[in-house]
Motif scaffolding. Sequence first.
Motif, mmCIF file in Angstrom:
data_model
loop_
_atom_site.group_PDB
_atom_site.id
_atom_site.type_symbol
_atom_site.label_atom_id
_atom_site.label_comp_id
_atom_site.label_asym_id
_atom_site.label_seq_id
_atom_site.Cartn_x
_atom_site.Cartn_y
_atom_site.Cartn_z
ATOM 1 N N PHE A 1 0.856 -1.192 0.000
ATOM 2 C CA PHE A 1 0.000 0.000 0.000
ATOM 3 C C PHE A 1 0.889 1.238 0.000
ATOM 4 O O PHE A 1 1.734 1.394 0.886
ATOM 5 N N LYS A 2 0.683 2.088 -0.994
ATOM 6 C CA LYS A 2 1.454 3.327 -1.044
ATOM 7 C C LYS A 2 0.591 4.418 -1.671
ATOM 8 O O LYS A 2 0.364 4.420 -2.886
ATOM 9 N N ASN A 3 0.107 5.310 -0.825
ATOM 10 C CA ASN A 3 -0.785 6.387 -1.272
ATOM 11 C C ASN A 3 -2.000 5.780 -1.985
ATOM 12 O O ASN A 3 -2.749 5.029 -1.402
ATOM 13 N N ASN A 4 -2.167 6.091 -3.250
ATOM 14 C CA ASN A 4 -3.291 5.570 -4.029
ATOM 15 C C ASN A 4 -2.886 4.387 -4.904
ATOM 16 O O ASN A 4 -3.531 4.084 -5.904
ATOM 17 N N LEU A 5 -1.820 3.725 -4.496
ATOM 18 C CA LEU A 5 -1.264 2.630 -5.286
ATOM 19 C C LEU A 5 -1.339 1.322 -4.503
ATOM 20 O O LEU A 5 -0.967 1.268 -3.328
ATOM 21 N N LEU A 6 -1.830 0.276 -5.163
ATOM 22 C CA LEU A 6 -1.853 -1.069 -4.595
ATOM 23 C C LEU A 6 -1.042 -1.981 -5.505
ATOM 24 O O LEU A 6 -1.343 -2.127 -6.693
ATOM 25 N N ILE A 7 0.007 -2.583 -4.950
ATOM 26 C CA ILE A 7 0.859 -3.496 -5.701
ATOM 27 C C ILE A 7 0.677 -4.906 -5.135
ATOM 28 O O ILE A 7 0.777 -5.111 -3.920
ATOM 29 N N THR A 8 0.387 -5.857 -5.995
ATOM 30 C CA THR A 8 0.246 -7.252 -5.572
ATOM 31 C C THR A 8 1.335 -8.077 -6.243
ATOM 32 O O THR A 8 1.621 -7.889 -7.433
ATOM 33 N N VAL A 9 1.925 -8.985 -5.492
ATOM 34 C CA VAL A 9 3.003 -9.829 -6.007
ATOM 35 C C VAL A 9 2.618 -11.283 -5.767
ATOM 36 O O VAL A 9 2.399 -11.705 -4.627
ATOM 37 N N THR A 10 2.525 -12.050 -6.847
ATOM 38 C CA THR A 10 2.162 -13.462 -6.765
ATOM 39 C C THR A 10 3.290 -14.331 -7.309
ATOM 40 O O THR A 10 4.215 -13.843 -7.972
ATOM 41 N N HIS A 11 3.186 -15.627 -7.016
ATOM 42 C CA HIS A 11 4.141 -16.620 -7.496
ATOM 43 C C HIS A 11 3.396 -17.628 -8.374
ATOM 44 O O HIS A 11 2.159 -17.630 -8.405
ATOM 45 N N PRO A 12 4.116 -18.498 -9.088
ATOM 46 C CA PRO A 12 3.420 -19.452 -9.964
ATOM 47 C C PRO A 12 2.380 -20.307 -9.247
ATOM 48 O O PRO A 12 1.373 -20.679 -9.845
ATOM 49 N N HIS A 13 2.595 -20.617 -7.965
ATOM 50 C CA HIS A 13 1.677 -21.496 -7.243
ATOM 51 C C HIS A 13 0.469 -20.761 -6.669
ATOM 52 O O HIS A 13 -0.435 -21.401 -6.135
ATOM 53 N N ASN A 14 0.449 -19.445 -6.731
ATOM 54 C CA ASN A 14 -0.757 -18.717 -6.290
ATOM 55 C C ASN A 14 -1.134 -17.623 -7.291
ATOM 56 O O ASN A 14 -1.695 -16.588 -6.921
ATOM 57 N N ALA A 15 -0.847 -17.875 -8.567
ATOM 58 C CA ALA A 15 -1.202 -16.920 -9.617
ATOM 59 C C ALA A 15 -2.719 -16.771 -9.750
ATOM 60 O O ALA A 15 -3.188 -15.787 -10.342
ATOM 61 N N TYR A 16 -3.463 -17.729 -9.205
ATOM 62 C CA TYR A 16 -4.932 -17.641 -9.244
ATOM 63 C C TYR A 16 -5.442 -16.397 -8.516
ATOM 64 O O TYR A 16 -6.582 -15.964 -8.736
ATOM 65 N N ILE A 17 -4.612 -15.818 -7.650
ATOM 66 C CA ILE A 17 -5.041 -14.642 -6.889
ATOM 67 C C ILE A 17 -5.334 -13.462 -7.814
ATOM 68 O O ILE A 17 -6.201 -12.631 -7.507
ATOM 69 N N ILE A 18 -4.631 -13.386 -8.925
ATOM 70 C CA ILE A 18 -4.885 -12.287 -9.875
ATOM 71 C C ILE A 18 -6.332 -12.335 -10.354
ATOM 72 O O ILE A 18 -7.011 -11.302 -10.449
ATOM 73 N N THR A 19 -6.819 -13.544 -10.636
ATOM 74 C CA THR A 19 -8.221 -13.690 -11.030
ATOM 75 C C THR A 19 -9.146 -13.300 -9.889
ATOM 76 O O THR A 19 -10.190 -12.659 -10.108
ATOM 77 N N ASP A 20 -8.770 -13.680 -8.666
ATOM 78 C CA ASP A 20 -9.589 -13.310 -7.505
ATOM 79 C C ASP A 20 -9.672 -11.786 -7.350
ATOM 80 O O ASP A 20 -10.736 -11.240 -7.022
ATOM 81 N N ILE A 21 -8.556 -11.103 -7.568
ATOM 82 C CA ILE A 21 -8.562 -9.640 -7.455
ATOM 83 C C ILE A 21 -9.483 -9.038 -8.512
ATOM 84 O O ILE A 21 -10.266 -8.116 -8.223
ATOM 85 N N ARG A 22 -9.395 -9.548 -9.729
ATOM 86 C CA ARG A 22 -10.272 -9.042 -10.784
ATOM 87 C C ARG A 22 -11.743 -9.260 -10.419
ATOM 88 O O ARG A 22 -12.591 -8.403 -10.693
ATOM 89 N N ASN A 23 -12.035 -10.422 -9.809
ATOM 90 C CA ASN A 23 -13.417 -10.693 -9.401
ATOM 91 C C ASN A 23 -13.870 -9.733 -8.306
ATOM 92 O O ASN A 23 -15.015 -9.259 -8.312
ATOM 93 N N VAL A 24 -12.982 -9.442 -7.348
ATOM 94 C CA VAL A 24 -13.322 -8.496 -6.277
ATOM 95 C C VAL A 24 -13.599 -7.115 -6.860
ATOM 96 O O VAL A 24 -14.589 -6.452 -6.501
ATOM 97 N N ILE A 25 -12.728 -6.667 -7.754
ATOM 98 C CA ILE A 25 -12.911 -5.350 -8.379
ATOM 99 C C ILE A 25 -14.189 -5.332 -9.211
ATOM 100 O O ILE A 25 -14.955 -4.359 -9.195
ATOM 101 N N GLY A 26 -14.448 -6.424 -9.934
ATOM 102 C CA GLY A 26 -15.664 -6.506 -10.735
ATOM 103 C C GLY A 26 -16.921 -6.460 -9.881
ATOM 104 O O GLY A 26 -17.913 -5.807 -10.244
ATOM 105 N N ASP A 27 -16.882 -7.149 -8.717
ATOM 106 C CA ASP A 27 -18.043 -7.124 -7.814
ATOM 107 C C ASP A 27 -18.308 -5.714 -7.295
ATOM 108 O O ASP A 27 -19.467 -5.285 -7.192
ATOM 109 N N LEU A 28 -17.234 -4.993 -6.948
ATOM 110 C CA LEU A 28 -17.409 -3.625 -6.457
ATOM 111 C C LEU A 28 -17.962 -2.712 -7.547
ATOM 112 O O LEU A 28 -18.796 -1.839 -7.276
#
Length: 317
Positions: free
Chosen positions: A91-118
């Motif tokens: 978290f930095k000001n108005n910036l959110l940076i997420t860092v994933t690895h090959p074994h949890n790359a599914y989180i990127i899809t989860d983030i998109r779903n969260v943003i889409g729901d909002l």
Amino acid sequence: MRTMLEQHQLWQDLTWVAVDDPDHRDLERLRDDYQISKKYLMYMKDIRERARFDYDAQTDCGLLVFRSVNHGEQGEDSAEYLETVPFCLIFKNNLLITVTHPHNAYIITDIRNVIGDLKQRYSEPNESLFTVAFNLLFKLNEDYLDRIDEMNKAREGLETFHKRPSNKQISQLSNLDKRLVYLKTAANNNVIAIRQLQVMSDAEDDPLKLSAAEMQHLKDLRVEVEQSREMANIAAEIVEQVVGSYSNILDNSINNTMRLLTVWSLALAVPPIVSGFWGMNMPLPLVKESWGWLFSIFISIVPIAILMWYLKWHHDI
């Protein structure tokens, strides 16, 4: 070739930067373009980094490491299987940076779903980045409950065996016990990380400024991760009891085998004594009788029968 660092513009002036399996160039870009400290970059690269929350006052930057469930390699018998892998939120000001690895790359899809729901819920969302992060962490925490349910089903299958467990069942139970140790350790570290985040934002002079709604959301999240920790602890305790049962059954089986071998060694020691006595090169009674060998067998069987009766009477066999 797909880029490993993608920038997405959200509502208002909020920005999400998704970094998947960062290499040296991605880390340099994070350092140069977003002024991320070297310490945080080291945390991103470590696949075994424990869950934590850290705040850098110089750069006004907060880092949350959350241990997410591994959706990568499969196989309960894999010795190299990592039950959880770190997921980094910056978290930095108005910036959110997420860092994933090959074994949890599914989180990127989860983030998109969260943003889409909002976006579906509100025509013009005004939710903060913390709200996005908390909604995401709720989803990631649910994976712990799903994984614990899978392990409970595997444990129930290992509790059913005939007489004594097989070597394969023993190996699977040992691996399940080890995986649960890693899972409950990760769940406990997640609780600590959420508590650290809460401590850094529950007072007016704290560096993180959360609204009342965000604070309530954070408290609800803490309750959920604590529940996952308790569920993991309970599952681990039950598996430990099953391990103890396996050990008792195997010990009892070994004792029975040793007792049987001891009894037969005593019984089979009688015939050599008799045959050795009658085989001596000196005058002995009944040596010249045609039925003498039958008599030697008889006097070998009688002590064995008496020994068996004695042991049976005293419940030793």
